[in-house]
Structure formats: C-alpha cells, structure tokens
Design a protein around this motif. Structure first.
Motif, PDB file in Angstrom:
ATOM      1  N   HIS A 151      18.476  34.001  26.536  1.00 10.46           N
ATOM      2  CA  HIS A 151      17.212  34.653  26.198  1.00 10.46           C
ATOM      3  C   HIS A 151      16.784  35.575  27.333  1.00 10.46           C
ATOM      4  CE1 HIS A 151      17.265  31.772  22.980  1.00 10.46           C
ATOM      5  NE2 HIS A 151      17.270  30.774  23.845  1.00 10.46           N
ATOM      6  N   PRO A 152      16.929  36.900  27.152  1.00  8.10           N
ATOM      7  CA  PRO A 152      16.547  37.834  28.214  1.00  8.10           C
ATOM      8  C   PRO A 152      15.036  37.877  28.504  1.00  8.10           C
ATOM      9  CG  PRO A 152      18.091  38.858  26.696  1.00  8.10           C
ATOM     10  CD  PRO A 152      17.669  37.556  26.081  1.00  8.10           C
ATOM     11  N   ASP A 157       3.385  21.634  34.506  1.00  8.04           N
ATOM     12  CA  ASP A 157       4.182  22.228  35.561  1.00  8.04           C
ATOM     13  C   ASP A 157       5.562  22.512  34.954  1.00  8.04           C
ATOM     14  OD1 ASP A 157       2.068  21.877  37.273  1.00  8.04           O
ATOM     15  OD2 ASP A 157       2.937  20.179  38.329  1.00  8.04           O
ATOM     16  N   THR A 158       6.081  23.700  35.219  1.00  8.26           N
ATOM     17  CA  THR A 158       7.379  24.101  34.691  1.00  8.26           C
ATOM     18  C   THR A 158       8.382  24.180  35.833  1.00  8.26           C
ATOM     19  OG1 THR A 158       6.326  25.417  32.958  1.00  8.26           O
ATOM     20  CG2 THR A 158       8.635  25.920  33.454  1.00  8.26           C
ATOM     21  N   LEU A 159       9.469  23.445  35.697  1.00 13.11           N
ATOM     22  CA  LEU A 159      10.543  23.507  36.680  1.00 13.11           C
ATOM     23  C   LEU A 159      11.442  24.690  36.356  1.00 13.11           C
ATOM     24  CD1 LEU A 159      11.598  19.744  36.849  1.00 13.11           C
ATOM     25  CD2 LEU A 159       9.898  20.957  38.239  1.00 13.11           C
ATOM     26  N   VAL A 160      11.900  25.383  37.388  1.00 11.99           N
ATOM     27  CA  VAL A 160      12.823  26.492  37.232  1.00 11.99           C
ATOM     28  C   VAL A 160      14.088  26.151  38.003  1.00 11.99           C
ATOM     29  CG1 VAL A 160      13.226  28.955  37.591  1.00 11.99           C
ATOM     30  CG2 VAL A 160      10.917  28.133  37.083  1.00 11.99           C
ATOM     31  N   LEU A 161      15.186  26.074  37.264  1.00 11.29           N
ATOM     32  CA  LEU A 161      16.494  25.851  37.866  1.00 11.29           C
ATOM     33  C   LEU A 161      17.322  27.100  37.603  1.00 11.29           C
ATOM     34  CD1 LEU A 161      15.527  22.937  36.390  1.00 11.29           C
ATOM     35  CD2 LEU A 161      17.411  22.200  37.822  1.00 11.29           C
ATOM     36  N   GLY A 162      18.251  27.396  38.481  1.00 14.05           N
ATOM     37  CA  GLY A 162      19.022  28.603  38.304  1.00 14.05           C
ATOM     38  C   GLY A 162      20.427  28.499  38.843  1.00 14.05           C
ATOM     39  N   LEU A 163      21.238  29.458  38.428  1.00 14.73           N
ATOM     40  CA  LEU A 163      22.593  29.593  38.917  1.00 14.73           C
ATOM     41  C   LEU A 163      22.956  31.057  38.835  1.00 14.73           C
ATOM     42  CD1 LEU A 163      24.921  27.623  39.822  1.00 14.73           C
ATOM     43  CD2 LEU A 163      25.854  27.923  37.540  1.00 14.73           C
ATOM     44  N   THR A 164      23.624  31.567  39.852  1.00 18.90           N
ATOM     45  CA  THR A 164      24.074  32.947  39.842  1.00 18.90           C
ATOM     46  C   THR A 164      25.586  32.987  39.652  1.00 18.90           C
ATOM     47  OG1 THR A 164      24.491  33.107  42.217  1.00 18.90           O
ATOM     48  CG2 THR A 164      22.236  33.590  41.460  1.00 18.90           C
ATOM     49  N   GLU A 206      20.149  44.288  32.881  1.00 18.62           N
ATOM     50  CA  GLU A 206      19.544  43.711  34.079  1.00 18.62           C
ATOM     51  C   GLU A 206      20.281  42.454  34.533  1.00 18.62           C
ATOM     52  OE1 GLU A 206      15.162  43.591  34.136  1.00 18.62           O
ATOM     53  OE2 GLU A 206      15.261  44.858  32.347  1.00 18.62           O
ATOM     54  N   GLY A 207      21.039  41.833  33.617  1.00 15.46           N
ATOM     55  CA  GLY A 207      21.909  40.737  33.991  1.00 15.46           C
ATOM     56  C   GLY A 207      21.249  39.390  34.204  1.00 15.46           C
ATOM     57  N   THR A 208      20.046  39.195  33.668  1.00 18.00           N
ATOM     58  CA  THR A 208      19.343  37.919  33.833  1.00 18.00           C
ATOM     59  C   THR A 208      18.886  37.403  32.481  1.00 18.00           C
ATOM     60  OG1 THR A 208      18.540  38.532  36.032  1.00 18.00           O
ATOM     61  CG2 THR A 208      17.366  36.766  34.913  1.00 18.00           C
ATOM     62  N   ALA A 209      19.129  36.126  32.250  1.00 17.77           N
ATOM     63  CA  ALA A 209      18.682  35.491  31.011  1.00 17.77           C
ATOM     64  C   ALA A 209      18.347  34.033  31.283  1.00 17.77           C
ATOM     65  CB  ALA A 209      19.755  35.588  29.930  1.00 17.77           C
ATOM     66  N   ASP A 238      32.231  36.041  30.004  1.00 18.58           N
ATOM     67  CA  ASP A 238      32.321  36.979  28.882  1.00 18.58           C
ATOM     68  C   ASP A 238      31.036  37.748  28.595  1.00 18.58           C
ATOM     69  OD1 ASP A 238      34.931  36.147  28.521  1.00 18.58           O
ATOM     70  OD2 ASP A 238      34.413  34.661  26.998  1.00 18.58           O
ATOM     71  N   TRP A 239      29.977  37.409  29.272  1.00 17.22           N
ATOM     72  CA  TRP A 239      28.695  38.090  29.125  1.00 17.22           C
ATOM     73  C   TRP A 239      28.388  38.795  30.446  1.00 17.22           C
ATOM     74  CZ3 TRP A 239      25.276  37.440  24.768  1.00 17.22           C
ATOM     75  CH2 TRP A 239      25.772  36.594  23.773  1.00 17.22           C
ATOM     76  N   PRO A 240      27.416  39.681  30.464  1.00 20.95           N
ATOM     77  CA  PRO A 240      27.131  40.423  31.703  1.00 20.95           C
ATOM     78  C   PRO A 240      26.135  39.733  32.646  1.00 20.95           C
ATOM     79  CG  PRO A 240      25.813  41.335  29.934  1.00 20.95           C
ATOM     80  CD  PRO A 240      26.678  40.239  29.319  1.00 20.95           C
ATOM     81  N   TRP A 241      25.906  38.447  32.461  1.00 18.10           N
ATOM     82  CA  TRP A 241      24.870  37.779  33.233  1.00 18.10           C
ATOM     83  C   TRP A 241      25.278  37.618  34.701  1.00 18.10           C
ATOM     84  CZ3 TRP A 241      21.663  38.936  29.938  1.00 18.10           C
ATOM     85  CH2 TRP A 241      21.747  38.611  28.586  1.00 18.10           C
ATOM     86  N   GLU A 242      24.362  37.949  35.570  1.00 15.74           N
ATOM     87  CA  GLU A 242      24.510  37.730  37.010  1.00 15.74           C
ATOM     88  C   GLU A 242      23.700  36.513  37.442  1.00 15.74           C
ATOM     89  OE1 GLU A 242      26.527  39.319  39.102  1.00 15.74           O
ATOM     90  OE2 GLU A 242      27.240  40.626  37.500  1.00 15.74           O
ATOM     91  N   ARG A 243      22.664  36.197  36.662  1.00 19.12           N
ATOM     92  CA  ARG A 243      21.798  35.060  36.954  1.00 19.12           C
ATOM     93  C   ARG A 243      21.376  34.410  35.647  1.00 19.12           C
ATOM     94  NH1 ARG A 243      18.228  32.549  40.064  1.00 19.12           N
ATOM     95  NH2 ARG A 243      16.347  31.846  39.053  1.00 19.12           N
ATOM     96  N   LEU A 244      21.426  33.077  35.613  1.00 16.03           N
ATOM     97  CA  LEU A 244      20.970  32.323  34.446  1.00 16.03           C
ATOM     98  C   LEU A 244      19.956  31.283  34.893  1.00 16.03           C
ATOM     99  CD1 LEU A 244      24.417  32.016  32.673  1.00 16.03           C
ATOM    100  CD2 LEU A 244      22.425  33.300  31.847  1.00 16.03           C
TER     101      LEU A 244
END
Length: 190
Positions: A91-92, A177-184, A99-102, A132-138
C-alpha cells in the motif's frame, strides 16, 4: 521513466498470493464473515453484514487499483487457488510507486491464525517486494496492543522503528499508539 507493470502472482508450496479477480467476491465474503470476531478488534473494515455483492465490488475495485498502480491489495490463497486464507498487499498510501516506499498490510482468516501462516506470508512479501517490485523500503504498522501483529513483523525480520502516540484508533472512537516497523532493501540483503 519506465512504465511499471505490477506483478500479479507469487506461488509458494503452501500458499499463493495473487491480485484479486472478477468472481472473487464470494470467497472474500466467506473468509471475512467467518473471521469477523478475529478481525473486529483491529480492522475497521471488518463487518459481519457485508453481502457477497459488496465483497465482489471490493474485489473488482482491488483489481482496478492494481492495474492502475494505485494500490496493490491481494489475496492469500490455498495452493490450489480455491480457498482464501487471508489478505495482504503493498500500500503506497498516496505515494507514487517510483518513490519506492509502501506499507505491507495483512490479515489471516480466524481458523488459520496462530499457525505461522502470517509470518510465512510476510516473509514471502518482503522477498517478493525487494526482488520483483521496485520497493526500497517496506513498513508494517499495527496497534501497540496487537501483540500478535508485532511478533509477526519481528519474526519476519522487520525492525521496530518507532511509535506514533495518540493516533486516532482505526476501530472505535478512542486513541491508540501505532507501532512502526520497517525493512529496507539494503537491510534485506544483510
């Protein structure tokens, strides 16, 4: 700039992730109706009154958004493509694909929850997203009280990056409160 055609399907030995298609409304309705109590605390869209026709309209809307690179909501299906096991997607959130982030979203039907399926799907989504997708950050976002969701993201290798305090709750009238986790992509290459 190159035109992006979003991948349609990822097959694994235990599940298939694919974009929705016309005719998927009945399966979507059955999966969400049977999982209402499981989903209700966390998903504002979860309802026990949605008709098959409304679910079919959702499936067609998801397909249209996928084809136009607006959003990529997909189903998690049994390997024989007959049973909807849950949903996921990239979900962008208003960003352009370039922009490479979803954000990855996911739900698993109630009778399959707690069996490792969510972690396996998220791991597959991360691999697929960076290969296979252009994501740089998820990203992965969840209510701080949704401990199962946080564990799923952490088991899949995502890192807790922060907490958005006092956000409007997705379900109900209160705040959360919303937790944000990520991976590049760089993290994933490790």
């Amino acid at each position: 700039m190159r035109t992006f055609f979003a991948p349609e399907r990822l097959e694994t030995p235990t599940f298939t992730i694919r974009r929705y298609a016309q005719g998927d409304g009945a399966a979507l309705n059955a999966a969400t109706q049977s999982s209402y109590e499981h989903l209700r605390p966390w998903m504002a869209w979860a309802t026990d009154t949605r008709s098959v026709e409304e679910s079919e309209a959702s499936a067609r809307r998801f397909l249209a958004q996928h084809l136009t690179n607006v959003d990529f909501t997909m189903g998690v299906w049994s390997p024989d493509d007959t049973t909807l096991l849950g949903g996921t997607g990239f979900h962008p959130r208003g960003r352009q694909v370039e922009e490479g982030t979803a954000e990855i979203g996911m739900w698993i039907r109630g009778d399959r929850a707690g069996q490792g399926l969510g972690t396996a799907v998220l791991q597959a989504m991360l691999r697929w997203g960076f290969e296979d997708w252009p994501w740089e950050r998820l990203d992965w976002r969840c209510d701080a009280d949704n401990h199962a969701s946080r564990r799923t993201a952490e088991r899949a290798g995502m890192r807790l990056e922060g907490t958005f305090r006092g956000e409007k709750a997705e379900v109900g009238e209160g705040r959360r409160d919303t937790l944000v986790l990520g991976l590049t992509r760089l993290d994933a290459r490790g």
